[in-house]
Design an enzyme around this catalytic site. Structure first.
Site, PDB file in Angstrom:
ATOM      1  N   HIS A  19       0.282  -1.106  -0.467  1.00  0.00           N
ATOM      2  CA  HIS A  19       0.287   0.023  -0.073  1.00  0.00           C
ATOM      3  C   HIS A  19       0.843   1.373  -0.378  1.00  0.00           C
ATOM      4  O   HIS A  19       2.146   0.469   0.262  1.00  0.00           O
ATOM      5  CB  HIS A  19      -1.193   0.213   1.152  1.00  0.00           C
ATOM      6  CG  HIS A  19      -0.098  -0.080   2.167  1.00  0.00           C
ATOM      7  ND1 HIS A  19       0.513   1.133   2.910  1.00  0.00           N
ATOM      8  CD2 HIS A  19      -0.498  -0.849   3.447  1.00  0.00           C
ATOM      9  CE1 HIS A  19       0.574   0.488   3.613  1.00  0.00           C
ATOM     10  NE2 HIS A  19       0.156  -0.678   4.892  1.00  0.00           N
ATOM     11  N   HIS A  22       4.354   1.390   2.677  1.00  0.00           N
ATOM     12  CA  HIS A  22       5.479   0.529   1.899  1.00  0.00           C
ATOM     13  C   HIS A  22       5.686   1.463   0.911  1.00  0.00           C
ATOM     14  O   HIS A  22       7.231   1.847   0.882  1.00  0.00           O
ATOM     15  CB  HIS A  22       4.866   0.037   1.623  1.00  0.00           C
ATOM     16  CG  HIS A  22       3.706  -2.024   2.196  1.00  0.00           C
ATOM     17  ND1 HIS A  22       2.837  -2.153   2.270  1.00  0.00           N
ATOM     18  CD2 HIS A  22       4.499  -2.326   3.348  1.00  0.00           C
ATOM     19  CE1 HIS A  22       2.856  -2.598   2.664  1.00  0.00           C
ATOM     20  NE2 HIS A  22       3.706  -2.490   4.003  1.00  0.00           N
ATOM     21  N   CYS A 127       1.268 -12.196  20.166  1.00  0.00           N
ATOM     22  CA  CYS A 127       0.736 -11.072  18.934  1.00  0.00           C
ATOM     23  C   CYS A 127       1.214 -11.887  17.484  1.00  0.00           C
ATOM     24  O   CYS A 127       2.616 -11.630  17.257  1.00  0.00           O
ATOM     25  CB  CYS A 127       0.877  -9.518  19.317  1.00  0.00           C
ATOM     26  SG  CYS A 127      -0.190  -9.451  17.235  1.00  0.00           S
ATOM     27  N   CYS A 130       1.990  -9.097  15.070  1.00  0.00           N
ATOM     28  CA  CYS A 130       3.222  -8.170  15.276  1.00  0.00           C
ATOM     29  C   CYS A 130       4.855  -9.379  15.358  1.00  0.00           C
ATOM     30  O   CYS A 130       5.765  -9.183  14.998  1.00  0.00           O
ATOM     31  CB  CYS A 130       3.847  -7.381  16.827  1.00  0.00           C
ATOM     32  SG  CYS A 130       2.491  -6.070  16.881  1.00  0.00           S
ATOM     33  N   CYS A 150      -3.601  -6.259  21.320  1.00  0.00           N
ATOM     34  CA  CYS A 150      -2.425  -6.092  20.937  1.00  0.00           C
ATOM     35  C   CYS A 150      -3.060  -4.310  20.309  1.00  0.00           C
ATOM     36  O   CYS A 150      -3.585  -4.370  19.777  1.00  0.00           O
ATOM     37  CB  CYS A 150      -2.100  -6.672  19.745  1.00  0.00           C
ATOM     38  SG  CYS A 150      -0.868  -5.792  18.409  1.00  0.00           S
ATOM     39  N   HIS A 153      -2.289  -4.077  16.284  1.00  0.00           N
ATOM     40  CA  HIS A 153      -3.663  -5.091  15.722  1.00  0.00           C
ATOM     41  C   HIS A 153      -4.623  -4.960  15.979  1.00  0.00           C
ATOM     42  O   HIS A 153      -6.197  -5.690  15.538  1.00  0.00           O
ATOM     43  CB  HIS A 153      -3.323  -6.445  15.075  1.00  0.00           C
ATOM     44  CG  HIS A 153      -1.682  -6.121  14.606  1.00  0.00           C
ATOM     45  ND1 HIS A 153      -0.848  -5.704  14.761  1.00  0.00           N
ATOM     46  CD2 HIS A 153      -1.970  -6.008  12.810  1.00  0.00           C
ATOM     47  CE1 HIS A 153       0.407  -6.213  13.768  1.00  0.00           C
ATOM     48  NE2 HIS A 153      -0.350  -6.268  12.881  1.00  0.00           N
ATOM     49  N   LYS A 301      -3.769   5.085  11.277  1.00  0.00           N
ATOM     50  CA  LYS A 301      -2.922   5.023  10.339  1.00  0.00           C
ATOM     51  C   LYS A 301      -3.050   3.841   9.484  1.00  0.00           C
ATOM     52  O   LYS A 301      -4.278   3.230  10.082  1.00  0.00           O
ATOM     53  CB  LYS A 301      -1.773   3.709  11.605  1.00  0.00           C
ATOM     54  CG  LYS A 301      -0.353   2.968  10.583  1.00  0.00           C
ATOM     55  CD  LYS A 301       0.528   2.362  11.711  1.00  0.00           C
ATOM     56  CE  LYS A 301       1.787   1.633  10.634  1.00  0.00           C
ATOM     57  NZ  LYS A 301       2.000   0.154  10.493  1.00  0.00           N
ATOM     58  N   LYS A 304      -5.166  -3.406   7.028  1.00  0.00           N
ATOM     59  CA  LYS A 304      -6.064  -4.068   7.184  1.00  0.00           C
ATOM     60  C   LYS A 304      -8.070  -3.978   7.330  1.00  0.00           C
ATOM     61  O   LYS A 304      -8.825  -4.151   7.020  1.00  0.00           O
ATOM     62  CB  LYS A 304      -5.671  -5.433   6.855  1.00  0.00           C
ATOM     63  CG  LYS A 304      -5.619  -6.012   5.230  1.00  0.00           C
ATOM     64  CD  LYS A 304      -5.607  -7.443   5.418  1.00  0.00           C
ATOM     65  CE  LYS A 304      -3.839  -7.866   5.542  1.00  0.00           C
ATOM     66  NZ  LYS A 304      -2.693  -8.935   5.596  1.00  0.00           N
TER      67      LYS A 304
HETATM   68  N1  MSP Z   1       9.224  -7.183   8.207  1.00  0.00           N
HETATM   69  C1  MSP Z   1       9.313  -5.779   8.951  1.00  0.00           C
HETATM   70  C2  MSP Z   1      10.207  -5.609   8.692  1.00  0.00           C
HETATM   71  C3  MSP Z   1      11.585  -6.487   9.356  1.00  0.00           C
HETATM   72  S1  MSP Z   1      12.921  -4.778   8.433  1.00  0.00           S
HETATM   73  C4  MSP Z   1      14.368  -5.542   8.486  1.00  0.00           C
HETATM   74  C5  MSP Z   1       7.789  -5.470   8.618  1.00  0.00           C
HETATM   75  N2  MSP Z   1       7.440  -5.216   7.442  1.00  0.00           N
HETATM   76  S2  MSP Z   1       5.983  -4.323   6.724  1.00  0.00           S
HETATM   77  O1  MSP Z   1       5.526  -4.801   5.675  1.00  0.00           O
HETATM   78  O2  MSP Z   1       5.457  -3.796   8.469  1.00  0.00           O
HETATM   79  O3  MSP Z   1       6.354  -2.344   6.706  1.00  0.00           O
HETATM   80  C6  MSP Z   1       7.154  -2.133   8.073  1.00  0.00           C
HETATM   81  C7  MSP Z   1       7.282  -0.622   6.896  1.00  0.00           C
HETATM   82  O4  MSP Z   1       6.418  -0.622   6.103  1.00  0.00           O
HETATM   83  C8  MSP Z   1       7.567   0.334   7.949  1.00  0.00           C
HETATM   84  O5  MSP Z   1       8.757   0.913   9.275  1.00  0.00           O
HETATM   85  C9  MSP Z   1       7.277   2.192   7.158  1.00  0.00           C
HETATM   86  O6  MSP Z   1       8.846   1.337   6.287  1.00  0.00           O
HETATM   87  C10 MSP Z   1       6.382   0.963   5.563  1.00  0.00           C
HETATM   88  N3  MSP Z   1       4.980   1.452   5.934  1.00  0.00           N
HETATM   89  C11 MSP Z   1       4.024   0.178   6.175  1.00  0.00           C
HETATM   90  N4  MSP Z   1       2.774   1.491   6.717  1.00  0.00           N
HETATM   91  C12 MSP Z   1       3.237   2.586   7.272  1.00  0.00           C
HETATM   92  C13 MSP Z   1       2.384   4.309   6.589  1.00  0.00           C
HETATM   93  N5  MSP Z   1       0.792   4.066   7.180  1.00  0.00           N
HETATM   94  N6  MSP Z   1       3.108   4.574   7.085  1.00  0.00           N
HETATM   95  C14 MSP Z   1       4.356   4.771   6.748  1.00  0.00           C
HETATM   96  N7  MSP Z   1       5.255   3.926   6.458  1.00  0.00           N
HETATM   97  C15 MSP Z   1       4.632   2.728   6.744  1.00  0.00           C
HETATM   98  O7  MSP Z   1       8.045  -4.144   9.648  1.00  0.00           O
END
Ligand code: MSP
Length: 510
Positions: A19, A22, A127, A130, A150, A153, A301, A304
């Site tokens: 999304h 990311h 969780c 997480c 959590c 979530h 934030k 899903k």
């Molecule tokens: N798999 C772990 C990360 C491991 S790194 C060694 C993880 N994955 S995640 O898919 O949840 O990705 C988290 C990251 O996605 C956040 O740190 C950020 O970079 C990005 N984001 C996810 N949602 C976001 C927002 N709503 N806003 C900004 N960044 C976001 O955690």
């Protein structure tokens, strides 16, 4: 001086659909990588997917697939999203890659050999989304009376009990504090550094780093039946990609000069656990951790469960790849949280892209066609815009260096506005053809040349097209800074093409 530039995004969980959250981190990293390529740096830009753990194993089972099949399909969604957004990563790492297994086993074996691991039974609230244990105090009350919820979530945790290998994190409180003091700029911005320091000063407990309840992970080499916990596996990807455990020379060349980009949700893992793991393995902690806030939708934030996720393709369809990238780079400053709204995207697109950049190009091309027979004149060496351009470059360069793309693009757009202001003040479209008209148009063409280069990390497509239309050879992203930023690079005497609007205006929804 060109150097090496190693840049990473978090590796994303394959269970999520990519999304705009990311995409925000990934586009920011991509723009930084492109900026550093302009500087002539040897760039290594790493992104990828995090594929082990219970969550993936359970989803695969529910779908009747093996975890590997499931990971293959879901990882591909990230690779496709990054292709859509012109992400120029040098490696897309998957935690299922064989060299990654080797690196995880090598690093954790080293940590064990250094005496920082011990075995114990662990019981606690877990969780699954997480992939983390929580203390009861860290949970929200459950209105249904079951286990606590959590905080991330909003769903109940589960009771887990297993034999675990523990990492002696508690022994790293002081070494971590020493590192933070020695490297005061390692974690940025300052607010995020303070947050990390607060976590360390609040006291660190040992952490469990293996699981026996699942087999979808990297096996613990010294204890069959155990796999490494997904977070310790995942963090090591950054070392895998530069040769840890497989190519010591390469690792020594690239590590620890890394720039990790991440959001605050995973600050604890990156700014506390990861440096401690590296210290325990006898390696230096990462040189730079750049932590940003959340993109919020309606003040929340994206998740899903809240049904408020926005996907890149939805916005790209309307605003184009450039419009998408530009919005998040220019209008979502790196650091604080920021709300995303459709109206905001339309307003920014129309003002900055359609009106400022697009208009400058179309005005200049139109007047060059009318007054100069379609041949672009050269700029004046003593143009009033030369100083503005030098200032914009200096500011943009400092801002990219400080991981502040919004500031860099703001400085770049100031140059566009000044060029438009010069055109409005001199009105070459009303004047007779001659040296005065040529001078102003030459200056404006030079600004367009500069902007094509300086904005190329954000606008991967329009800058290439504008570069071509003003008659230049090659591509803006092949130029080398700082030389290419010197005033006067537009040679003059080149055919200028009019073309349609670079950024068609978008009507705000009624
Ligand atoms: N798999 C772990 C990360 C491991 S790194 C060694 C993880 N994955 S995640 O898919 O949840 O990705 C988290 C990251 O996605 C956040 O740190 C950020 O970079 C990005 N984001 C996810 N949602 C976001 C927002 N709503 N806003 C900004 N960044 C976001 O955690």
């Amino acid at each position: 001086m060109p150097g090496r530039f190693f840049l990473t995004t978090p590796i994303y969980y394959v269970n999520d659909v990519p999304h705009i959250g990311h995409a925000y981190t990934t586009v920011t990293a991509d723009a930084l990588a492109r900026w550093h390529r302009l500087l002539g740096d040897d760039v290594f830009f790493l992104t990828g997917t995090d594929e082990h753990g219970l969550k993936v194993a359970r989803s695969a089972e529910a779908l009747g697939r093996t975890p590997q099949e499931h990971a293959d399909q879901t990882s591909a969604r990230f690779a496709e999203a990054w292709e859509l957004l012109d992400i120029s990563h040098d490696r897309f790492i998957r935690t299922t890659d064989p060299d990654h297994h080797a690196a995880v086993q090598a690093m954790l074996q080293r940590i064990k050999d250094n005496g920082h691991l011990y075995k114990e039974t662990y019981a606690g609230w877990y969780c699954v989304p997480c992939e983390a244990y929580y203390e009861p105090d860290d949970l929200d009350p459950n209105p249904d009376g079951g286990p606590g919820l959590c905080k991330i979530h909003g769903r109940p945790v589960e009771w887990f009990e297993e034999d675990n290998w523990f990492f002696r994190l508690s022994a790293f409180e002081q070494p971590l504090l020493d590192w933070y003091e020695r490297c005061p700029d390692a974690v940025a911005p300052a607010g995020k550094r303070n947050e990390a320091l607060g976590l360390i000063k609040g006291g660190l407990k040992d952490i469990s780093i293996t699981r026996t309840s699942i087999d979808w992970g990297v096996p613990v080499p010294w204890d069959p039946g155990h796999v490494f916990y997904v977070w310790y596996d995942a963090l090591i990807n950054y070392a895998t990609a530069v040769g840890y455990g497989t190519d010591p020379e390469r690792f020594a060349a690239w590590w620890p000069h890394v720039h990790h980009l991440l959001a605050k949700d995973i600050l604890r893992f990156h700014c506390v656990y990861w440096p401690a793991m590296l210290l325990a393995a006898g390696e230096a902690p990462p040189a730079h951790l750049n932590v940003h806030g959340y993109l919020l939708v309606g003040g929340e934030k994206m998740s899903k469960t809240r049904l408020n996720q926005i996907f890149p393709a939805d916005l790209v369809e309307e605003f184009g790849v450039d419009g998408f990238r530009f919005h998040f780079l220019r209008h979502a400053p790196f650091g604080p949280d920021g709300d995303v709204s459709y109206e905001g995207i339309v307003a920014g697109y129309n003002a900055d892209l359609a009106n400022n950049f697009g208009n400058l190009l179309s005005r200049v091309a139109t007047v060059v066609a009318k007054k100069c027979d379609g041949i672009g004149p050269a700029p004046r060496p003593d143009s009033p815009l030369a100083a503005v351009a030098a200032e914009a470059y200096a500011e943009a360069a400092a801002a990219w260096e400080a991981v502040q793309p919004s500031v860099a693009l703001d400085a770049t757009w100031r140059l566009i506005r000044e060029a438009n202001a010069l055109l409005e003040a001199t009105e070459p479209w009303k004047a007779e053809p001659g040296p005065e008209v040529d001078a102003v148009l030459g200056d404006a063409l030079e600004v367009l040349r500069l902007v094509c280069i300086l904005a190329s990390p954000a606008l991967t497509r329009a800058t290439v097209e504008a570069w071509r239309r003003i008659g230049l050879e090659g591509r803006p992203d092949e130029q080398r800074l700082p030389d290419a930023a010197a005033w006067g690079g537009y040679p003059g005497g080149l055919p200028v093409e009019k073309g349609g609007p670079l950024f068609p205006r978008i009507k705000p929804a009624a």
